[in-house]
Design a protein around this motif. Sequence first.
Motif, mmCIF file in Angstrom:
data_model
loop_
_atom_site.group_PDB
_atom_site.id
_atom_site.type_symbol
_atom_site.label_atom_id
_atom_site.label_comp_id
_atom_site.label_asym_id
_atom_site.label_seq_id
_atom_site.Cartn_x
_atom_site.Cartn_y
_atom_site.Cartn_z
ATOM 1 N N PRO A 355 43.098 73.735 69.059
ATOM 2 C CA PRO A 355 43.852 74.231 67.905
ATOM 3 C C PRO A 355 44.532 75.553 68.261
ATOM 4 O O PRO A 355 43.966 76.378 68.989
ATOM 5 C CB PRO A 355 42.771 74.419 66.834
ATOM 6 N N ARG A 356 45.731 75.770 67.742
ATOM 7 C CA ARG A 356 46.462 77.001 68.076
ATOM 8 C C ARG A 356 45.623 78.242 67.814
ATOM 9 O O ARG A 356 45.687 79.215 68.558
ATOM 10 C CB ARG A 356 47.752 77.092 67.260
ATOM 11 N N SER A 357 44.838 78.199 66.767
ATOM 12 C CA SER A 357 44.041 79.363 66.382
ATOM 13 C C SER A 357 42.952 79.694 67.398
ATOM 14 O O SER A 357 42.377 80.784 67.366
ATOM 15 C CB SER A 357 43.407 79.128 65.003
ATOM 16 N N ARG A 358 42.645 78.752 68.322
ATOM 17 C CA ARG A 358 41.616 78.989 69.329
ATOM 18 C C ARG A 358 42.204 79.195 70.721
ATOM 19 O O ARG A 358 41.463 79.235 71.717
ATOM 20 C CB ARG A 358 40.625 77.819 69.368
ATOM 21 N N GLY A 384 52.813 76.591 71.518
ATOM 22 C CA GLY A 384 53.127 76.173 70.163
ATOM 23 C C GLY A 384 52.310 75.008 69.674
ATOM 24 O O GLY A 384 52.138 74.828 68.468
ATOM 25 N N ASP A 385 51.779 74.171 70.592
ATOM 26 C CA ASP A 385 50.921 73.077 70.158
ATOM 27 C C ASP A 385 49.518 73.167 70.748
ATOM 28 O O ASP A 385 48.747 72.210 70.674
ATOM 29 C CB ASP A 385 51.559 71.705 70.451
ATOM 30 N N GLY A 386 49.171 74.317 71.349
ATOM 31 C CA GLY A 386 47.813 74.523 71.832
ATOM 32 C C GLY A 386 47.466 73.790 73.102
ATOM 33 O O GLY A 386 46.301 73.768 73.515
ATOM 34 N N ASN A 387 48.443 73.197 73.758
ATOM 35 C CA ASN A 387 48.198 72.409 74.968
ATOM 36 C C ASN A 387 48.268 73.334 76.192
ATOM 37 O O ASN A 387 49.328 73.846 76.539
ATOM 38 C CB ASN A 387 49.237 71.298 75.082
ATOM 39 N N THR A 388 47.113 73.557 76.815
ATOM 40 C CA THR A 388 47.048 74.483 77.943
ATOM 41 C C THR A 388 46.934 73.742 79.265
ATOM 42 O O THR A 388 46.399 72.632 79.326
ATOM 43 C CB THR A 388 45.839 75.422 77.804
ATOM 44 N N HIS A 389 47.419 74.384 80.310
ATOM 45 C CA HIS A 389 47.288 73.846 81.660
ATOM 46 C C HIS A 389 46.583 74.855 82.557
ATOM 47 O O HIS A 389 47.210 75.523 83.379
ATOM 48 C CB HIS A 389 48.665 73.506 82.229
ATOM 49 N N PRO A 390 45.259 74.998 82.409
ATOM 50 C CA PRO A 390 44.520 75.817 83.364
ATOM 51 C C PRO A 390 44.625 75.180 84.748
ATOM 52 O O PRO A 390 44.326 73.995 84.924
ATOM 53 C CB PRO A 390 43.077 75.774 82.837
ATOM 54 N N THR A 391 45.068 75.949 85.712
ATOM 55 C CA THR A 391 45.367 75.423 87.039
ATOM 56 C C THR A 391 44.457 76.085 88.070
ATOM 57 O O THR A 391 44.576 77.278 88.339
ATOM 58 C CB THR A 391 46.848 75.662 87.376
ATOM 59 N N GLY A 421 38.820 71.066 70.589
ATOM 60 C CA GLY A 421 40.004 70.470 71.195
ATOM 61 C C GLY A 421 39.747 69.118 71.818
ATOM 62 O O GLY A 421 38.774 68.425 71.490
ATOM 63 N N THR A 422 40.623 68.743 72.729
ATOM 64 C CA THR A 422 40.553 67.463 73.419
ATOM 65 C C THR A 422 40.707 67.683 74.914
ATOM 66 O O THR A 422 41.333 68.659 75.346
ATOM 67 C CB THR A 422 41.642 66.498 72.914
ATOM 68 N N ILE A 423 40.152 66.761 75.711
ATOM 69 C CA ILE A 423 40.172 66.909 77.163
ATOM 70 C C ILE A 423 41.532 66.633 77.774
ATOM 71 O O ILE A 423 41.782 66.997 78.921
ATOM 72 C CB ILE A 423 39.133 65.986 77.830
ATOM 73 N N THR A 424 42.417 66.004 77.029
ATOM 74 C CA THR A 424 43.745 65.727 77.577
ATOM 75 C C THR A 424 44.783 65.685 76.469
ATOM 76 O O THR A 424 44.661 64.898 75.523
ATOM 77 C CB THR A 424 43.782 64.420 78.399
ATOM 78 N N GLY A 425 45.795 66.539 76.602
ATOM 79 C CA GLY A 425 46.864 66.558 75.620
ATOM 80 C C GLY A 425 48.034 65.685 76.010
ATOM 81 O O GLY A 425 48.759 65.192 75.146
ATOM 82 N N GLU A 426 48.216 65.463 77.343
ATOM 83 C CA GLU A 426 49.400 64.707 77.758
ATOM 84 C C GLU A 426 49.288 64.067 79.137
ATOM 85 O O GLU A 426 50.154 63.278 79.509
ATOM 86 C CB GLU A 426 50.637 65.623 77.733
ATOM 87 N N HIS A 427 48.268 64.354 79.911
ATOM 88 C CA HIS A 427 48.164 63.792 81.260
ATOM 89 C C HIS A 427 47.418 62.472 81.313
ATOM 90 O O HIS A 427 47.524 61.738 82.292
ATOM 91 C CB HIS A 427 47.474 64.781 82.204
ATOM 92 N N GLY A 428 46.624 62.173 80.305
ATOM 93 C CA GLY A 428 45.858 60.942 80.301
ATOM 94 C C GLY A 428 44.472 61.117 80.898
ATOM 95 O O GLY A 428 44.113 62.171 81.433
ATOM 96 N N GLU A 440 33.895 62.918 74.529
ATOM 97 C CA GLU A 440 34.747 63.296 73.400
ATOM 98 C C GLU A 440 34.686 62.289 72.261
ATOM 99 O O GLU A 440 34.557 62.672 71.099
ATOM 100 C CB GLU A 440 36.201 63.456 73.857
ATOM 101 N N ILE A 441 34.775 60.992 72.581
ATOM 102 C CA ILE A 441 34.889 60.020 71.491
ATOM 103 C C ILE A 441 33.560 59.373 71.125
ATOM 104 O O ILE A 441 33.469 58.704 70.099
ATOM 105 C CB ILE A 441 35.939 58.940 71.795
ATOM 106 N N GLY A 442 32.527 59.537 71.960
ATOM 107 C CA GLY A 442 31.206 59.056 71.621
ATOM 108 C C GLY A 442 30.984 57.577 71.911
ATOM 109 O O GLY A 442 31.933 56.828 72.181
ATOM 110 N N PRO A 443 29.728 57.123 71.850
ATOM 111 C CA PRO A 443 29.404 55.740 72.231
ATOM 112 C C PRO A 443 30.044 54.682 71.343
ATOM 113 O O PRO A 443 30.445 53.621 71.830
ATOM 114 C CB PRO A 443 27.866 55.694 72.143
ATOM 115 N N VAL A 444 30.144 54.955 70.049
ATOM 116 C CA VAL A 444 30.778 53.962 69.167
ATOM 117 C C VAL A 444 32.262 53.850 69.489
ATOM 118 O O VAL A 444 32.825 52.747 69.551
ATOM 119 C CB VAL A 444 30.569 54.332 67.686
ATOM 120 N N GLY A 445 32.906 54.991 69.731
ATOM 121 C CA GLY A 445 34.313 54.971 70.100
ATOM 122 C C GLY A 445 34.548 54.211 71.396
ATOM 123 O O GLY A 445 35.494 53.414 71.503
ATOM 124 N N ILE A 446 33.689 54.426 72.387
ATOM 125 C CA ILE A 446 33.822 53.709 73.663
ATOM 126 C C ILE A 446 33.625 52.210 73.458
ATOM 127 O O ILE A 446 34.351 51.379 74.018
ATOM 128 C CB ILE A 446 32.805 54.245 74.693
#
Length: 468
Positions: A355-358, A384-391, A421-428, A440-446
């Motif tokens: 989230p942008r706030s974090r 602007g959308d909170g998507n970071t690329h720590p390299t 947040g999420t582990i991937t914003g755009e790389h997959g 991230e999504i848990g056993p039911v999601g998987i």
Amino acid sequence: MIMSRTEAAPDQALGDLTERLLAGLPAEAVLTDTDVTASYAHDMASFCPAGTPAVVVLPRTVEEVQHVMRTATALRVPVVPQGARTGLSGGANASDGCIVLSLTKMDSILEINPVDRIAVVEPGVVNATLSRAVGEHGLYYPPDPSSWEMCTIGGNIGTASGGLCCVKYGVTAEYVLGLDVVLADGRLMSTGRRTAKGVAGYDLTRLFVGSEGSLGIVVRAVLALRPKPPQQLVLAAEFASAAAACDAVCRIMAGGHVPSLLELMDRTTVAAVNAMAKMGLPETTEALLLAAFDTPDPAADLAAVGALCEAAGATQVVPADDAAESELLLQARRLSLTALEAVRGVTMIDDVCVPRSRLGDLIEGVERIADRHRLTIGVVAHAGDGNTHPTVCFDAADADESRRARESFDEIMALGLELGGTITGEHGVGVLKKEWMAREIGPVGIEMQRGIKRVFDPLDLLNPGKLF
């Protein structure tokens, strides 16, 4: 003795496969030279295992793709779809004995319709090629990954890629109206529409966007276009801390502003760009924020945002007067990843989105992780959308440093989840983040995701071993 395919000698099995493929493909479309096929084994991700393909196929028509999938189903051979292999998660990596299905030869723009504001394209069309083509009609295709001069639309769809303009215009998924998809058994299915609206049935189009080639082969896409916006103007603001820069981001978004670009570079990245390009950025810069507007009066918008940056503690605010100055200001951002790669020779590029706030918490956390592992880790962000690329910068020849690089990468993903947040914003996900997707999504999601996979690909032939 009668042998099954799995029991047959490797040369015999490859011969059977090649013979079946050549029955429906021209000879030049089927590559078996091991020196050539090895070059198709992997994408641009580090720490991702890749197998040895049996054959590489480069179809030019939908019918040829269908033939490949029918052959693969008949012989139970896995198929790995590929575009330009610019991905960063191992999603296009080959598996042992697979057919690599490279779609780069299917590169036609089939239609550009200014009235309906759509383009119909094949999967091998390069993103920049499409952008320039629709621009000639006064139209705009917004998704712009950093690799837009090389990456293909099919690959963009497979990974649901983003880019610099997402803060205003959104990601690839928001521009895919309809698809033609070859299923695992060779059948051709059409999803979606070419109309502005449409809600008939489940949204299978969105299901395929981001599926990384695991559900079907995209062979045609109907893409939404927008009117071409005015030329954007850019502002650069320097800050004495990353926290102050992130505060400015929050003020800009809370103030209702809609920049066409809002990018952040931390001190490590600024120093790397300075070292490589001698751009003369102040050595005291702890964070650099770039904002752009493509509105009818961008200068007024920049002035308003500049005031917010100063209120957040900016030490210097530099608005561009024209397009040439704007491009000059953007050069530092465009050079970021190349400059960070030059630090130690190899990089692992994360794409944690929070989230942008974090955003400030994420950058401060990455600094702590870098110190703890004695590594150089630069952060560039689509702020602007909170998507970071720590390299993570490291020497691949140093086993201990490589180990620390991988551990730091994992800690950054854990931090992103901790911050909501999420582990991937755009790389997959690919193979690089399989374990983290499960977290991230848990056993039911998987379980649900695997169930969907079984419906479309019951033999698990399409890009096996990816995602989960």
